[in-house]
Scaffold this active site. Structure first.
Site, PDB file in Angstrom:
ATOM      1  N   HIS A  79      -9.766  -0.524  -4.889  1.00 20.10           N
ATOM      2  CA  HIS A  79      -9.205  -0.572  -6.245  1.00 20.10           C
ATOM      3  C   HIS A  79      -7.704  -0.318  -6.306  1.00 20.10           C
ATOM      4  CE1 HIS A  79      -8.961  -0.142 -10.559  1.00 20.10           C
ATOM      5  NE2 HIS A  79      -8.630   1.125 -10.476  1.00 20.10           N
ATOM      6  N   ASP A  83      -4.979  -1.391 -13.421  1.00 20.83           N
ATOM      7  CA  ASP A  83      -6.041  -0.669 -14.094  1.00 20.83           C
ATOM      8  C   ASP A  83      -5.716  -0.542 -15.600  1.00 20.83           C
ATOM      9  OD1 ASP A  83      -8.549   1.170 -13.357  1.00 20.83           O
ATOM     10  OD2 ASP A  83      -7.285   2.365 -14.686  1.00 20.83           O
TER      11      ASP A  83
END
Length: 295
Positions: free
Chosen positions: A270, A104
């Protein structure tokens, strides 16, 4: 909750960076994303430490690292500034050249680090992102809905800070649960640590500045780097159920940015290191032990 490593804070030119160091062998730096800390690696880091010296660090503005003012043009939270912190940390630990694994926001910091410090970054793994510049060039209604937080957090006049500060625990838990589908559940102790760290108003403000920088000065830096792709071995991993995996041809998006690229989907949403730790660890170990020049 802590990793089974030695903890220390390292002065990176006036910014104290919190990190955990463990293992022995070739060095690898692990960088987390939003809204987490180095503890996102709590499954992966000990496994990597069996054959590597692992440094799991909190980015500036996050966790127990310092949260300096952003300064003009949000430059204090540019990926360039955040990358420099981590290079200085690794130098202080005696590592001039090392591998970087980022998830991320940490992957965006790793990308900028490899561009700005190619002599330091031996190889780079980026988890569940496509390049920032590519992302902004392909904004559509799907992205605006799926990644609304990019625009919300980048808003000015203290709006996101005030709203998140009203109930930071709700924001953390709701944001993370909306991007998790099956697999290993979040460790409650890790979640408690994310909430603890993010409940600091300075952390909320710093993380907003991270996103403001991404929408402004980071794009300037990325434009300056256009046409100069990474030459180090680069691994892209993404969640097959994540927004990134469902929306982009991830390797096609990365090819103009990296000349020595490989990658694969991981069965997760994610949060690859927490949702699919075994698969993520296996992919990273294969990449980290791959001889340079092999693919």
């Amino acid at each position: 909750m802590r990793l089974p490593f030695e903890y220390q804070k390292i002065d990176a030119d006036g910014i104290n960076i919190n990190c955990a160091v463990g293992g022995e062998g070739p060095p690898v730096l692990l960088l987390h994303g939003y809204p987490q800390t180095h503890l996102i690696w709590h499954h992966v880091a000990p496994a990597l430490a069996a054959n590597h010296t692992v440094v799991a660090a909190d980015l500036r503005g996050y966790g127990d690292s310092d949260k300096p003012p952003a300064g003009p043009d949000h430059a204090g939270y540019s990926k360039r500034a955040m990358a420099r912190d981590q290079v200085l940390v690794m130098r202080a630990l005696g590592f001039d050249r090392f591998a970087v694994v980022g998830h991320d926001r940490g992957a965006r910091v790793g990308h900028r680090m490899a561009l700005d410090h190619p002599d330091a970054v031996e190889r780079l793994a980026v988890l569940d992102i496509v390049p920032t510049r590519y992302t902004y060039e392909h904004v559509d209604a799907n992205f605006a809905q799926g990644y609304f937080h990019w625009f919300f957090l980048a808003a000015g006049n203290g709006i996101p800070e005030r709203l998140i500060d009203g109930d930071p625990e709700f924001w953390i838990r709701a944001r993370m649960s909306s991007r998790h589908q099956g697999g290993t559940t979040f460790d409650p102790a890790a979640m408690d640590e994310y909430v603890r760290c993010f409940s600091d108003p300075a952390a909320i403000s710093a993380s907003c500045e991270d996103y403001r920088a991404a929408a402004t000065i980071d794009l300037v830096h990325d434009e300056e780097s256009a046409g100069h792709p990474l030459e180090c071995p680069t691994l892209a991993l993404w969640g097959e159920s994540s927004f990134v995996g469902r929306t982009y041809d991830v390797l096609a998006a990365w090819r103009p940015y990296a000349t020595n690229l490989r990658g694969a989907a991981i069965p997760s949403d994610h949060y690859l290191p927490e949702e699919a730790p075994a698969a993520t660890t296996a992919a990273l170990l294969s990449f980290l032990t791959e001889r340079i020049g092999e693919q």
